[in-house]
Motif scaffolding. Structure first.
Motif, mmCIF file in Angstrom:
data_model
loop_
_atom_site.group_PDB
_atom_site.id
_atom_site.type_symbol
_atom_site.label_atom_id
_atom_site.label_comp_id
_atom_site.label_asym_id
_atom_site.label_seq_id
_atom_site.Cartn_x
_atom_site.Cartn_y
_atom_site.Cartn_z
ATOM 1 N N ASP A 173 50.651 39.686 25.867
ATOM 2 C CA ASP A 173 50.728 38.356 26.133
ATOM 3 C C ASP A 173 50.250 37.858 27.008
ATOM 4 N N VAL A 174 49.745 38.886 27.926
ATOM 5 C CA VAL A 174 48.887 38.257 29.365
ATOM 6 C C VAL A 174 47.141 38.553 28.565
ATOM 7 N N LEU A 175 46.620 39.290 28.058
ATOM 8 C CA LEU A 175 45.323 38.879 27.356
ATOM 9 C C LEU A 175 45.203 37.949 26.051
ATOM 10 N N THR A 176 46.148 37.906 25.298
ATOM 11 C CA THR A 176 46.273 36.894 23.886
ATOM 12 C C THR A 176 46.575 35.414 25.368
ATOM 13 N N SER A 177 46.786 35.165 26.431
ATOM 14 C CA SER A 177 46.843 34.089 27.180
ATOM 15 C C SER A 177 45.784 32.880 27.663
ATOM 16 N N VAL A 178 44.672 34.123 27.054
ATOM 17 C CA VAL A 178 43.290 34.070 27.726
ATOM 18 C C VAL A 178 42.218 33.283 26.751
ATOM 19 N N ARG A 179 40.793 33.330 27.277
ATOM 20 C CA ARG A 179 39.797 33.345 26.001
ATOM 21 C C ARG A 179 38.427 33.588 26.407
ATOM 22 N N PHE A 180 37.450 34.596 25.988
ATOM 23 C CA PHE A 180 36.586 34.489 26.757
ATOM 24 C C PHE A 180 35.713 33.065 26.907
ATOM 25 N N ARG A 181 34.581 32.842 27.784
ATOM 26 C CA ARG A 181 34.317 31.750 27.932
ATOM 27 C C ARG A 181 32.912 31.916 27.189
ATOM 28 N N ARG A 182 32.203 30.032 26.475
ATOM 29 C CA ARG A 182 31.234 30.856 25.710
ATOM 30 C C ARG A 182 30.522 30.191 26.789
ATOM 31 N N ASP A 183 30.349 29.843 27.882
ATOM 32 C CA ASP A 183 29.264 29.334 28.485
ATOM 33 C C ASP A 183 28.738 30.485 29.757
ATOM 34 N N LEU A 184 29.380 32.034 28.820
ATOM 35 C CA LEU A 184 28.879 33.061 29.881
ATOM 36 C C LEU A 184 27.931 34.434 29.367
ATOM 37 N N ARG A 185 27.294 35.199 29.569
ATOM 38 C CA ARG A 185 26.536 36.140 28.631
ATOM 39 C C ARG A 185 27.165 37.317 28.947
ATOM 40 N N VAL A 186 27.305 38.156 29.817
ATOM 41 C CA VAL A 186 27.175 39.059 30.061
ATOM 42 C C VAL A 186 28.328 38.899 31.494
ATOM 43 N N ILE A 187 29.011 38.049 32.159
ATOM 44 C CA ILE A 187 29.783 38.121 32.982
ATOM 45 C C ILE A 187 31.545 37.956 33.100
ATOM 46 N N GLN A 188 31.392 37.725 31.830
ATOM 47 C CA GLN A 188 32.939 36.999 30.758
ATOM 48 C C GLN A 188 34.139 37.857 31.355
ATOM 49 N N ASP A 189 33.682 39.328 31.405
ATOM 50 C CA ASP A 189 34.702 39.925 31.379
ATOM 51 C C ASP A 189 35.528 40.109 33.225
ATOM 52 N N LEU A 190 34.633 39.644 33.973
ATOM 53 C CA LEU A 190 35.333 39.770 35.464
ATOM 54 C C LEU A 190 35.766 37.728 35.466
ATOM 55 N N ALA A 191 34.889 36.916 34.756
ATOM 56 C CA ALA A 191 35.357 35.888 34.463
ATOM 57 C C ALA A 191 36.987 35.444 34.370
ATOM 58 N N LEU A 192 37.437 36.412 32.608
ATOM 59 C CA LEU A 192 38.366 36.318 32.676
ATOM 60 C C LEU A 192 39.525 36.925 33.095
ATOM 61 N N LEU A 193 38.724 38.000 33.946
ATOM 62 C CA LEU A 193 40.258 38.889 35.148
ATOM 63 C C LEU A 193 40.524 38.274 36.492
ATOM 64 N N MET A 194 39.348 37.707 36.487
ATOM 65 C CA MET A 194 40.024 36.288 37.761
ATOM 66 C C MET A 194 40.744 35.758 37.587
ATOM 67 N N GLU A 195 40.043 35.066 36.094
ATOM 68 C CA GLU A 195 41.639 33.734 35.313
ATOM 69 C C GLU A 195 43.727 33.937 36.114
ATOM 70 N N LEU A 196 42.698 35.813 35.647
ATOM 71 C CA LEU A 196 44.269 36.318 35.137
ATOM 72 C C LEU A 196 45.039 36.679 36.293
ATOM 73 N N VAL A 197 43.944 37.091 37.364
ATOM 74 C CA VAL A 197 44.431 37.392 38.709
ATOM 75 C C VAL A 197 45.175 36.259 38.857
ATOM 76 N N LEU A 198 44.129 35.579 39.525
ATOM 77 C CA LEU A 198 44.682 33.700 40.067
ATOM 78 C C LEU A 198 46.139 33.249 38.731
ATOM 79 N N ARG A 199 46.203 33.907 38.126
ATOM 80 C CA ARG A 199 47.303 33.866 37.909
ATOM 81 C C ARG A 199 49.152 34.409 38.073
ATOM 82 N N GLY A 200 48.267 35.039 38.831
ATOM 83 C CA GLY A 200 49.477 36.209 39.002
ATOM 84 C C GLY A 200 49.884 37.612 38.276
ATOM 85 N N VAL A 201 48.846 38.075 37.439
ATOM 86 C CA VAL A 201 48.690 39.479 36.839
ATOM 87 C C VAL A 201 48.421 40.567 37.243
#
Length: 292
Positions: A173-201
């Motif tokens: 349920d945590v992983l499927t609540s987000v999407r990888f950003r199409r405007d990023l090439r190689v830092i998508q993973d950190l961007a996705l992680l930071m989104e989840l950390v900000l949500r309290g994961v």
């Protein structure tokens, strides 16, 4: 019973993909399902999958090429089970991977992300040591079994991203609540992680070795590191993240993002090769000096 959805976005080397699939088949815990999503690799791997006699394995080929980010998001759409893994198509699981992440989840079911122990291998599949991985292990990564969350986790990841993204197990349920950003090439993973950390994961670390991460120079991240475009993207990401963290009320994390010291040091280590190649030097120098 907790079951692990292993999803493998594929576009690349068919031989390495077969190694990855074989490593999943060799798990000593049977509670898994494997889905390979082929985004139009150079070699047709369908005949090989036809020989895999295991109902837990499914092979899907996209009707059209979705690209790296598109195929990752396609994998997110296919998650159905309790835990999910976005495994690299050139990585390998050790036989205890599924057992290890299921045990970590059982011990802390509220945690959204599990980082198990990782061994680094080279292109030939043998153990490898690189400066990047030694810095991750010795300086940035926590040791033992620990749970992190909130601003402390944000600070830790922004000081130096010590995670191995393809090895992570996620609560579905945590992983499927987000999407990888199409405007990023190689830092998508950190961007996705930071989104989840900000949500309290929260994230659980269990350093039991159970995954082999393949490090080689043919990856997208390696190529963009040497031409400098990785750092242009990174600089913009860290600046935007610092502003967001300030608004979120996490001043320590905002300062770390604004300084992004480890990323700037990494840019410096790339300079000698950039000088030899005569490309990417300006982007590397600007990033190393903290200039956008």
């Amino acid at each position: 019973m907790t079951t692990v959805d292993v999803l493998v976005p594929f576009y690349g080397d068919a031989a390495l993909l077969r190694e990855a699939v074989t490593s999943v088949l060799a798990q000593d815990d049977p509670n898994w399902r494997l889905t390979v999503v082929d985004d139009g690799g150079a070699e047709d791997v369908r005949p090989w999958f036809a020989t895999v006699d295991d109902e837990r394995v499914r092979y899907l080929r996209n009707p059209r090429n979705l690209g790296l980010t598109g195929n990752f998001n396609r994998c997110l759409d296919l998650v159905e089970l309790d835990l999910a893994v976005l495994m690299g198509c050139d990585d390998r699981m050790l036989p205890n991977y599924v057992r290890t992440v299921r045990a970590a989840h059982a011990a802390d079911p509220e945690a959204g992300i599990i980082q198990p122990g990782v061994r680094v291998i080279g292109p030939d599949g043998r153990p490898a040591r690189t400066l990047v991985d030694e810095v991750k292990r010795r300086i940035y990564a926590p040791r033992g079994r620990v749970t992190l969350g909130g601003e402390d986790l944000a600070v830790s990841l922004l000081r130096g991203d010590w995670l191995y993204f393809p090895s992570l197990a996620w609560r579905a349920d945590v992983l499927t609540s987000v999407r990888f950003r199409r405007d990023l090439r190689v830092i998508q993973d950190l961007a996705l992680l930071m989104e989840l950390v900000l949500r309290g994961v929260r994230l659980v670390v269990d350093d039991t070795p159970c995954f082999e991460y393949r490090r080689h120079g043919a990856s997208e991240s390696s190529a963009t590191a040497f031409d400098g475009s990785r750092f242009t993207e990174a600089g913009e990401f860290f600046a935007a993240t610092a502003d967001r963290l300030t608004r979120h009320g996490w001043p320590r994390a905002a300062r770390v993002a604004r300084r992004h010291v480890s990323s700037r040091i990494f840019a410096l280590t790339m300079l000698p090769r950039a000088v030899r190649q005569g490309a990417g030097m300006r982007a590397l120098v600007r990033h190393a000096l903290g200039r956008r």
